[in-house]
Scaffold this motif. Structure first.
Motif, short mmCIF file in Angstrom:
data_model
loop_
_atom_site.label_atom_id
_atom_site.label_comp_id
_atom_site.label_asym_id
_atom_site.label_seq_id
_atom_site.Cartn_x
_atom_site.Cartn_y
_atom_site.Cartn_z
N ASP A 46 69.56 28.66 56.58
CA ASP A 46 68.44 27.71 56.62
C ASP A 46 67.97 27.44 58.04
N VAL A 47 68.75 27.81 59.03
CA VAL A 47 68.32 27.62 60.42
C VAL A 47 67.04 28.41 60.69
N VAL A 48 66.93 29.61 60.14
CA VAL A 48 65.77 30.45 60.44
C VAL A 48 64.90 30.73 59.22
N PHE A 49 65.40 30.44 58.01
CA PHE A 49 64.61 30.61 56.79
C PHE A 49 64.12 29.26 56.28
N ARG A 50 63.04 29.30 55.52
CA ARG A 50 62.49 28.09 54.93
C ARG A 50 62.34 28.30 53.42
N GLU A 51 62.49 27.23 52.68
CA GLU A 51 62.30 27.29 51.24
C GLU A 51 60.92 26.74 50.90
N GLY A 52 60.21 27.46 50.03
CA GLY A 52 58.87 27.04 49.63
C GLY A 52 58.66 27.26 48.15
N GLN A 53 57.42 27.12 47.72
CA GLN A 53 57.09 27.27 46.31
C GLN A 53 55.67 27.81 46.18
N THR A 54 55.49 28.79 45.30
CA THR A 54 54.17 29.35 45.07
C THR A 54 53.36 28.43 44.18
N LEU A 55 52.06 28.76 44.02
CA LEU A 55 51.21 27.97 43.13
C LEU A 55 51.71 28.03 41.70
N GLY A 56 52.43 29.10 41.37
CA GLY A 56 52.98 29.24 40.03
C GLY A 56 54.32 28.57 39.83
N GLY A 57 54.82 27.91 40.88
CA GLY A 57 56.07 27.18 40.76
C GLY A 57 57.31 27.99 41.09
N GLU A 80 48.23 38.35 54.62
CA GLU A 80 48.58 37.12 53.92
C GLU A 80 49.86 37.25 53.12
N GLY A 81 50.46 38.46 53.09
CA GLY A 81 51.62 38.67 52.25
C GLY A 81 51.21 38.76 50.79
N CYS A 82 52.20 38.82 49.89
CA CYS A 82 51.88 38.96 48.47
C CYS A 82 52.58 37.90 47.61
N LEU A 83 53.22 36.91 48.24
CA LEU A 83 53.91 35.88 47.47
C LEU A 83 52.96 34.82 46.95
N TYR A 84 51.93 34.50 47.73
CA TYR A 84 51.06 33.37 47.43
C TYR A 84 49.66 33.87 47.12
N GLU A 85 49.45 34.39 45.90
CA GLU A 85 48.14 34.86 45.50
C GLU A 85 47.19 33.66 45.35
N THR A 86 45.94 33.87 45.74
CA THR A 86 44.92 32.83 45.56
C THR A 86 43.79 33.38 44.72
N ARG A 87 43.03 32.51 44.16
CA ARG A 87 41.93 32.97 43.30
C ARG A 87 40.94 33.81 44.05
N ASN A 88 40.69 33.48 45.31
CA ASN A 88 39.69 34.22 46.07
C ASN A 88 40.15 35.65 46.37
N GLU A 89 41.43 35.92 46.19
CA GLU A 89 41.92 37.27 46.42
C GLU A 89 41.74 38.13 45.19
N THR A 90 41.35 37.55 44.06
CA THR A 90 41.15 38.31 42.83
C THR A 90 39.72 38.80 42.78
N ARG A 91 39.58 40.10 42.67
CA ARG A 91 38.25 40.70 42.81
C ARG A 91 37.29 40.24 41.72
N ASN A 92 37.79 39.97 40.52
CA ASN A 92 36.91 39.61 39.40
C ASN A 92 36.59 38.12 39.35
N ASP A 93 37.09 37.35 40.29
CA ASP A 93 36.83 35.92 40.31
C ASP A 93 35.36 35.69 40.60
#
Length: 592
Positions: A46-57, A80-93
């Motif tokens: 935990d000194v160098v890593f962080r815990e987070g949460q995606t929009l999907g929980g 942007e990586g691939c863990l935190y997808e956003t709606r604007n990254e979806t081509r059909n949005d």
């Protein structure tokens, strides 16, 4: 998880620093345990890593990291990586486009992925690799339901030969990054001849406007979620324009986060692609300016390189007895430095007996001598089935380590301060196993703890040097894609084998390795700094490299920095007056 954690934010500035950093983070990731029932380890991740949460929980565990590089340096990696997808990254949005007219879409063919990244994608998707890719004799370290990508990679014995396919650091990155981690500098190109970040002044001038605002925003994000921030570890390219950027970044950290530790590691590869005499001169000047400025703004500054020196005509690269690496491959040399850095950074990442950054700096940066040198034994030479006293008794003439800062030790080995770490002897005997009544062959064999054995051995070479010592049993796990650069004399645990392999037999893949490292502040750095000063000051930069100062610094500031470097070198002269002196030392006396 521990209730108390002194967090660290990491910054990686430049392409070679990201090479070393990628290997370092891969090593950290390989040691992570996602099994809540497993006992807490010696190293507090935990000194160098962080815990987070995606929009999907979904819970994520990502490096507390800011990585800066140039346009065109990412290849297959999304910024942007691939863990935190956003709606604007979806081509059909439907919210992606507001233009109601016709749209013509031009797509660039994506960069192809090497065999390791392709297999990593399969593992991430839950696909099963061929049984031939797994070690049939190994068993998962956790139940099938809890098996992770880590545990599968640990069991892979597939030989990834990435030497011909690694172009950039993301070609061997095995971990997910937070969207705020990667910062691309669009003003300069990674490839090509035009718009290159080659000079110190270019890097200094970068940290303003949008680049400064972006960095401050990323820093605030990672810092504000820390409860007990102990400081920053900065990996910075030393030989190119990132040295100037690193100087400004460390100055900003010093101004904004006073009292926090700033441990800066200046990275330099053994060789540069397409090097020329003029580029070599730039590398020297950048190294000289970067050293003095980053040392001024850091708790301590340590150059890390396997080059024979930072000058234009270095001696041969560092050779290790049990490694067979290609010095021209950044993929190889950076892996060795990362393995050493894994040990060098251990003191402030320990769960118990932690040595915080400020305490490390206080022990090493004595009387303002803020440049320190690193040494390492990679791997530490220990015979399978022997003991630590046995291993050390074979190294009676000198410690088994090699220079990692292009700074050779002096013959009498005087130091102002030293921090030694031995990592990775899990399952090995740290004391002698002699039968009662047997005469110990050496004084080391009569001691009753591994700490006493190591301390006694180090003190035999440095009898009057203040010593801080860490002995950590947890090994560095060398899972794919760490290169197999080890000699055939080593077994799977990185230990020397008593019997040679039969003709035609293949050596086992080395899956872990013991490492011995030392951080030192001492008179040996005086000649090293003097030689760096002499190399930069004996030429007229306006004639030899007229474009070097075109974007700064001013000539007067450049000359002042070289004078600071000269004074810094004098600080490392032994008080007894017996320190060996470089050819520039007598010139310094005349100037004084």
């Amino acid at each position: 998880m521990s209730n108390f954690c002194r967090e660290v934010v990491t910054l990686q500035l430049g392409h070679y620093s990201n090479f070393v950093g990628t290997h370092w983070w891969n090593l950290q990731d390989a040691s992570l345990s996602y099994d809540s029932d497993s006992p807490l380890g010696e190293i507090q991740s935990d000194v160098v890593f962080r815990e987070g949460q995606t929009l999907g929980g979904h819970v994520t565990y990502t490096p507390r990291l800011i990585a800066m590089d140039l346009k065109g340096s990412l290849q297959t990696l999304r910024r942007e990586g691939c863990l935190y997808e956003t709606r604007n990254e979806t081509r059909n949005d439907p919210t992606t486009f507001t233009w109601e007219g016709n749209i013509m879409l031009h797509e660039e063919s994506p960069s192809s992925k090497n065999s390791f990244l392709q297999d990593l994608d399969k593992l991430e998707k839950g696909e099963i690799l061929s049984e031939a890719d797994f070690d049939s004799g190994s068993q998962p370290q956790c139940s099938a339901g809890a098996e992770t990508v880590n545990s599968r990679l640990e069991r892979i014995h597939k030989a990834y030969s990435l030497e011909g396919s690694v172009r950039v650091w993301s070609d061997f990155l095995r971990i997910h990054l937070h969207p705020r981690t990667i910062s691309v500098i669009h003003q300069y190109n990674h490839d090509g001849e035009a718009h290159r970040l080659e000079a110190f002044g270019q890097g200094e001038a970068l940290l303003q406007g949008s680049v400064l605002e972006d960095l401050e925003d990323r820093l605030h994000f990672f810092v504000e979620e820390c409860d007990y921030l102990q400081g920053f570890q900065v990996l910075c390219d030393l030989a190119n324009g990132f040295a100037g950027l690193g100087s400004k970044v460390t100055e900003m950290l010093q101004d904004s986060y006073g009292g926090r530790g700033i441990l800066t590691w200046g990275l330099a590869p053994i060789s540069h692609p397409d090097s020329t005499p003029m580029k070599d001169l730039y590398h020297l000047l950048n190294s000289a300016l970067g050293t003095v400025h980053m040392a001024n703004h850091s708790s301590f500054f340590c150059p890390l390189t396997l080059r024979g020196g930072l000058g234009r005509r270095p001696s041969s690269h560092v050779a290790f007895p049990h490694l067979t690496y290609d010095p021209s491959l950044w993929y190889h040399s950076s892996s060795i430095l990362a393995l050493a850095l894994d040990s060098l950074t251990l003191p402030y990442r320990m769960r118990n007996n932690c040595v915080p950054m400020w305490q490390m700096a206080e022990a090493l940066a004595v009387s303002g001598r803020k440049v320190v040198a690193a040494y390492g034994s990679v791997p530490f030479p220990m015979m399978q089935g022997s003991t630590l006293p046995d291993a050390l008794s074979y190294c009676t003439d000198a410690p088994p380590w090699k220079p990692l800062s292009a700074c050779s030790e002096l013959g009498d080995r005087r130091c102002y301060g030293q921090l030694v770490t031995l990592k990775g002897l899990e399952g090995q005997s740290l004391v002698s196993s002699l039968a009662p009544g047997t005469q110990p062959p050496t004084p080391l064999h009569s001691l009753y703890s591994g700490e006493d054995v190591l301390a006694s051995y180090i003190s035999s070479f440095y009898p009057v040097t203040p010593l801080s010592l860490q002995l950590v049993s947890t090994p560095s796990k060398l899972t794919p894609p760490f290169p197999q650069i080890f000699s055939q004399s080593l077994g799977a645990q990185g230990l020397l084998q008593s019997q040679s392999l039969p003709p035609g037999a293949l050596a086992p893949a080395v899956s872990s390795a013991p490492v011995l490292t030392s951080l030192q502040s001492g008179p040996a750095l005086g000649p090293w700094l003097s030689d760096l000063h002499r190399g930069a000051s004996t030429l007229d930069v306006r004639r030899a490299a007229p474009s070097f100062l075109s974007q700064g610094p001013e000539l007067a500031d450049y000359q002042e920095a070289l004078e600071q470097l000269r004074i810094l070198a004098r600080c490392y002269r032994d008080d007894s007056g017996n320190a060996p002196r470089s050819s520039s030392s007598s010139e310094d006396d005349d100037d004084g």
